[in-house]
Every structure is written in C-alpha cells, then in structure tokens.
Write an enzyme that holds these catalytic residues in place. Structure first.
Site, PDB file in Angstrom:
ATOM      1  N   GLY A   1       0.797  -1.210   0.000  1.00 29.06           N
ATOM      2  CA  GLY A   1       0.000   0.000   0.000  1.00 29.06           C
ATOM      3  C   GLY A   1       0.829   1.259   0.000  1.00 29.06           C
ATOM      4  N   SER A   2       0.179   2.374  -0.314  1.00 30.21           N
ATOM      5  CA  SER A   2       0.818   3.686  -0.212  1.00 30.21           C
ATOM      6  C   SER A   2       0.834   4.127   1.253  1.00 30.21           C
ATOM      7  CB  SER A   2       0.058   4.703  -1.056  1.00 30.21           C
ATOM      8  OG  SER A   2       0.048   4.331  -2.415  1.00 30.21           O
ATOM      9  N   GLY A   3       1.553   5.208   1.500  1.00 32.67           N
ATOM     10  CA  GLY A   3       1.654   5.718   2.856  1.00 32.67           C
ATOM     11  C   GLY A   3       2.922   5.311   3.558  1.00 32.67           C
ATOM     12  N   HIS A   4       3.752   4.459   2.901  1.00 36.39           N
ATOM     13  CA  HIS A   4       4.985   3.963   3.507  1.00 36.39           C
ATOM     14  C   HIS A   4       6.233   4.528   2.825  1.00 36.39           C
ATOM     15  CE1 HIS A   4       2.282   1.239   5.453  1.00 36.39           C
ATOM     16  NE2 HIS A   4       1.978   0.605   4.337  1.00 36.39           N
TER      17      HIS A   4
ATOM     18  N   ASP B   1      -2.750  -8.474   1.109  1.00 38.59           N
ATOM     19  CA  ASP B   1      -1.622  -8.691   0.203  1.00 38.59           C
ATOM     20  C   ASP B   1      -1.518 -10.156  -0.195  1.00 38.59           C
ATOM     21  OD1 ASP B   1       0.096  -6.035   0.097  1.00 38.59           O
ATOM     22  OD2 ASP B   1      -0.616  -6.260   2.145  1.00 38.59           O
TER      23      ASP B   1
ATOM     24  N   HIS C   1       0.559   0.403   9.653  1.00 41.23           N
ATOM     25  CA  HIS C   1      -0.726   0.780   9.070  1.00 41.23           C
ATOM     26  C   HIS C   1      -1.564   1.599  10.038  1.00 41.23           C
ATOM     27  CE1 HIS C   1      -0.013  -2.907   6.413  1.00 41.23           C
ATOM     28  NE2 HIS C   1       0.108  -1.840   5.657  1.00 41.23           N
TER      29      HIS C   1
END
Length: 672
Positions: free
Chosen positions: A394-397, A450, A559
C-alpha cells in the site's frame, strides 16, 4: 515483554518459578527486583497457600487485568497469564494455565465438547483430573491435515487426560456439497454422535485468526473456497470452524452448508464455554468471540488482555509504571485544532497525484508499465535469463516500496491505496514485465489483503506460463510470538529482505535459490517499533488514535495500528534498551558476529532523534562484541506522518554479507 503486576507480584514470581522453570536470578531481572525479594515472595507464597504443587488458577483470575476483562465482557471467570520475556512459547504457557484450570473445572459426569488446534493440544498435555464418567466429544468432524492437533487427536488426548469416554465425530469436517453433508448427517452413527454433542455442558476451544498460518488455513478449509469470500464480509476470526466478524456476528459463506460440526447456536447454549487464546495477531478474533457472547471463561496472556481492553477503550483502575493502552483518560487534546494540516488538493486523489510526482521525480529509475501508475518497473532491472523480482504494498509507507526498485533490486513494484494492498491486475502486469524467462519471485509483507491479491496474481501468471515463487516478510517481532513466526507482519525489515532478494536475482541464481536466500534473510531480520504520536489519514486528517501526553506505544505496525503495549515516555536509551533486549532474545548474537542496522523513521521523527537512537543501538551491540557491517538511518518504511521509529537488525553471515554489499541503484538505496 514482561508486564509488572504491582497488584500481585506473588502470582508473577510463582508462575515464572514453578511453571516456567526460571531461576531466582532470572526472575529478579524480569521483574526488576532483587533476588532476595524474589526469595521472600516465593517463601511467603508457600506460607499463604498460593502455591502447593502448582499455582492456584484462581490467583491468575485475581489480577487486575483479569478482573477488568471479566467485568467488561460479563464473563464468569478470566485467567490472565503474566507475560515474560518470550523465552518460553506462549502456547506452552497458555496450555499450562488452561490445563490447570480445566483440571479443576471438570466434574464427574460432565460431557466436554472439544475443538482443535495447537492451544487445545497444549491444554490436553497439561491436564490431569481425578474424575469419573466424563465424556469427551469432538466438536467438529475430522480433517485431512497431517499435524498433531487435528480434531481427532485433540479429543483423544483430552479423553486420556481425564480418563474419560471418547466420542469421535466419524465424518469429515468439510465435505464437497450440502447434499453430501445432509446424507452424512442422516447416518445413524453420526446422528448418535451429534446427540452426545448436543448434551455437552462444557466446551473447550481456541480462537483462530485469518492469518495465512492460522489453524483454519492449515486444516484445509480454503482448499476449495477463496478466503476472499469471508474477508469481503469482514470476517476476522474462527471458532470451531465457524466465522465471525469484528462484532461477533456470524459470517455466512460457502462453507456453512458443507461443514460438519457444532454450530454457533449450539455452542452458545452450552453452560461453560472455555476459550484459550493469546497473541497480538489474535486480538480482533478474540474480541469477536467475546462480543458475540461465545465465551464464558477466557484464558489469555497479559499482553493480549491489555490489547483487548485497549481496543474496547477500557483501562483497569490501577496506576503502575507499565500500563495498558487506553483512551479512557480525561483527555487533554493532543492538538488545538480539529484537523492535521497537510499539503493536499483532493484527498481522494492523493495516491494518484503522489504517483504522478514520484514518476516525474524518479524517471531515471522508474517507468509505468503500459501507462499504469500502479505498476512500475525498473528502467535498468528486468533482463532475459534473470529471475524477476516483484514487490509491492500500500501507499503511505514512502519510500517503501518504490524506493527499492532498480538495478540490483526489485524489477517491478505494484502500488495500492493508502494502507491497502494493490489489486491483482497491477501485480500481474509487474510479473509480466519482470519475467526474463527464468521465473518471478514475489516478496511482500504478511497481510491478509496482500496475500490474497498476490496469490491471485500468481495463479494468473502461472496460467500464462510464468513460474512464480513467493516469500512473505515476517520481521516484526512484536506482532506475534516466536513460535508463531510465520504469522508475523512484515515491516521496516523489508528494506533488508528486498535488498538481499534483489542481489540474489541480479547475480543469476535460479528461482529456487533466490527464494531460499530471501527466506534466509527474512529469518535473520528482526524489527520492533515505537510510536510517540499516531498517524493521520489524508481522508480524515485526524489521528488514527490518541496517545496521552506522557505515553508511548511499543510494538507498532505500519498501518496506523496501536502498539502491543502502552507505557510512560522514557529516555531514549531506555526505549532502545527495551527493543534491543527483545531482539537479543530472538537473535542470540555471539561475540564476533556482524549485523546490519536500520533505524527507520515512521514519517514524523527527525534525523536528530534517529541518530540518538542509533548511538544507543551501537553501544548495545558493541557491549556484546557484535560488529556493525552497514547501517542506514532515515525514512525507509514510514507510516504517513506518525511520530516514532523502528529498529531493524539483520544478523549477517558470509552469504548475506556478500549479497548486502552487492551493487544496486534505486531511489532509496544506492551501493556502488
């Protein structure tokens, strides 16, 4: 990690001494007291009758956590096993507590319904009762699994432990169709066995999560049905082969009409329902069983109990140095405004705009695959005759995952929404782009979404003739116990695992050698995180949870989750020591060993503080005679704007050292 039970240190000392076999010196170190005090506790406990041959289970029920769990969920009883430093497997500790409790709860003439699983088998191994005329009946049909804790084995072991009559369900737990189930249920023998099950007045069961290594997976329940059928309906856990959502509501799905075993209504009608479960990864599943009213007696460990109460926003009415997380305090606002300020245009377009910017910024390293910003490939990565490496998440990392794509690194990356898995389509595009005729290796974090989407993409790739192998990263030592290593999350240690995998592929190793080396790197990578403040999602611009002005969260994920434990803010060295102590328990470094170190910001922690953390990490390693081969300090696997940091240690050997030094060129790492 130990929890210091100031309300009853006798219980803690006795458990560690009599059940875990610790020396008095060990106990003194774990509890933070003198050896003389330990000796006094043990002597006084014997004088008071707390300890005879074994610890009285009632004492475990007297701890404040147990009392609060009992009160909040309306339980008849609750036993909480004190946490230790992780040296003894959690399942063994829960099995010992469950066995002692069951030995006192079982009565002559009882009919005990028994589910299956590792925890249930551990209870059987610790149960011994002098009773008569007890019947032990399987709660479900049998499975084809070849492990030692099948329904048949668990019921048989408990029947032997209580010298009772065994009634097996002589049918499979899962059949091909409803029609097959109906036919089997009409067999007179099976009808008789289910009549015994209906008469049960006590039930014993574990609680399974939906993690890839959970009992429900290994028992074969998802061989013919995709787990997506249940995840899409918000299922979080399983009790006796039946699925529950986060609120404890039964989740209907394709397995219901094919399952032979106790149903949830029948379970709920049993007078005494004993659930034994622990581990941070099981908290949502345990909560579901509690909220649904399927448990009357809970046996768990202190860290799990703390997490359960925290998820319910409940705090035991006690003050002690280390305490459970809570939002119950009369809160002083963490911020004087309603929203966290961010550089945004449209929150719904944040990922697309971010990807547009990063592709333009890093066009020398990355390019879209077939015009898709969600599937990116390395400009100098894929080539014929080389195993392809695909990563994603995911994005945000940021800069994970796109930062680890390039020459000597991953060949392609699939990008999902904020904290969400990429869908199978982009992953398949990445597999096609990365394929050089020698197969493709998928490496990604161990999260249900995932796993589901990458597995679907792998199946589609194999249909197209692309051979795929998969390695899940599981470096987060706080997210699950050591014996459940396969159930852990993949966090900042991805940095090292991606690096090793990329080097192995770039050196021309074959697909199976690349897979083996990547697994080896994962097995020797250990990560633990701490948060000072939570993150805020672009769509809400609010903190994902509150942390008090003097508190920190230990054992963070990436997360926006809370940590495993909340404690008071301490000096940086003390926080680092706590993390390193836990890493050393698992890594067991010897003098002369070498390691690689990553001190990672979760997004909001400046380099000044990261270097202070690294200073203490280096001191602790040096004190053990361990040499740091390489280090990285900075933003490598973030959680949006979370204020906090994680420490990752990779325990090197000659192979890993050679691959770590292998040249690479990516956005976030470059080794000449």
């Amino acid at each position: 990690m130990p929890l210091r039970f100031g309300d009853d240190p006798y219980v803690w000392a006795c458990w560690l001494y009599y059940e875990d076999g610790r020396t008095q010196s060990d106990i003194a170190q774990i509890m933070g007291i003198s050896r003389a005090t330990v000796n006094t506790y043990l002597a006084d406990a014997r004088d008071r009758g707390i300890v005879n041959i074994s610890l009285e289970p009632e004492r475990l029920g007297s701890l404040l956590l147990a009392k609060e769990l009992k009160r909040h969920f309306g339980l008849n009883d609750c036993l909480v096993v004190p946490s230790d430093d992780g040296a003894r497997p959690l399942i063994d500790r829960l099995g010992a507590a469950g066995g002692q409790a069951l030995s006192r709860m079982i009565r002559s003439g009882d009919t005990l319904a028994v589910a299956w699983g590792r925890t249930v088998m551990a209870i059987a191994e610790h149960t011994s009762a002098s009773v008569q005329d007890v019947t032990v009946v399987q709660a479900t049909g049998g499975t084809r699994a070849n492990f030692a804790y099948t329904p048949e084995h668990c019921a048989a072991a408990l029947a032997r432990a209580v010298k009772g009559r065994l009634v097996n369900i002589t049918a499979p737990a899962l059949v091909n169709s409803r029609q097959a189930r109906d036919i089997i249920m009409q067999e007179p023998l099976v009808e008789d066995q289910f009549e015994v099950l209906q008469q049960a007045n006590k039930a014993l069961f574990g609680i399974a999560s939906l993690r890839p290594n959970s009992t429900i997976h290994t028992s074969g329940f998802f061989e013919s049905v995709a787990i997506q059928e249940y995840l899409s309906k918000n299922a979080v856990g399983v009790v006796a082969g039946r699925f529950l959502d986060g609120q404890g509501t039964p989740v209907k799905g394709p397995l219901d009409e094919r399952t032979i075993g106790i149903d949830l209504d029948t379970l709920k009608a049993i007078d005494m329902r004993i659930a034994v479960a622990g581990g941070y990864d099981k908290v949502p599943a345990i909560l579901a069983a509690l909220r649904g009213g399927y448990v009357t007696i809970l046996i768990t460990d202190a860290a799990t109990g703390s997490a359960i109460l925290s998820a319910e926003d409940v705090r035991p009415n006690v003050t002690r140095p280390l305490r459970t997380r809570s939002q119950d305090e009369v809160a002083q606002p963490l911020r004087t405004r309603n929203f966290v300020k961010k550089f945004l245009n449209d929150a719904d377009e944040v990922v697309e705009e971010m990807l547009e910017g990063l592709i333009e910024a890093h066009s020398s390293h990355l390019s879209p695959i077939n015009g898709s910003q969600r599937a990116l490939m390395a400009r100098n990565g894929p080539r014929p005759g080389k195993v392809g490496l695909v990563i994603g998440g995911g994005s945000g990392h940021e800069p994970c995952f796109f930062g680890y794509v390039g020459q000597g690194l991953a060949d392609a990356v699939a990008v999902g929404n904020v904290f969400s898995s990429p869908p199978p389509g982009p992953i398949l595009e990445c597999a096609r782009a990365a394929s050089g005729g020698e197969g493709v290796l998928f490496v990604y974090g161990n999260y249900a979404g995932d796993v589901m989407n990458f597995e679907m993409a792998a199946e589609m790739a194999q249909v197209e003739g692309i051979k795929v192998r998969t390695v899940l990263t599981t470096d987060d030592i706080a997210s699950s116990s050591l014996e459940d290593r396969e159930g852990r999350r993949g966090v900042a240690g991805n940095f090292f695992i991606f690096k090793i995998a990329g080097a192995a592929c770039d050196r021309g190793l074959n697909l199976y050698e690349c897979e083996a080396m990547t697994r080896h790197a994962n097995d020797r990578t250990f990560t633990m995180g701490v948060a000072l403040e939570s993150c805020s999602l672009p769509q809400t611009r609010r903190p994902s949870f509150d942390i008090g002005p003097d508190d920190i969260e230990i054992g963070m994920g990436i997360h926006g989750e809370r940590g495993v434990i909340r404690q008071e803010l301490a000096p940086a060295d003390a926080i680092v020591d706590r993390i390193m102590d836990q890493i050393f328990v698992e890594m067991k470094p010897a003098k002369g060993d070498s390691v690689a170190v990553l001190v990672n910001s979760f997004g909001g922690t400046p380099l000044m503080e990261l270097y202070i953390i690294y200073r203490r990490v280096r001191q602790r390693l040096a004190a053990r005679g361990v040499r740091i081969e390489a280090n990285w300090i900075g933003h490598y696997c973030t959680s949006l704007d979370m204020v906090g940091a994680s420490i990752s240690i990779m325990h090197l050997d000659n192979q890993l050292t050679e691959l770590l030094r292998h040249p690479c060129d990516g956005v976030a790492i470059n080794i000449a």
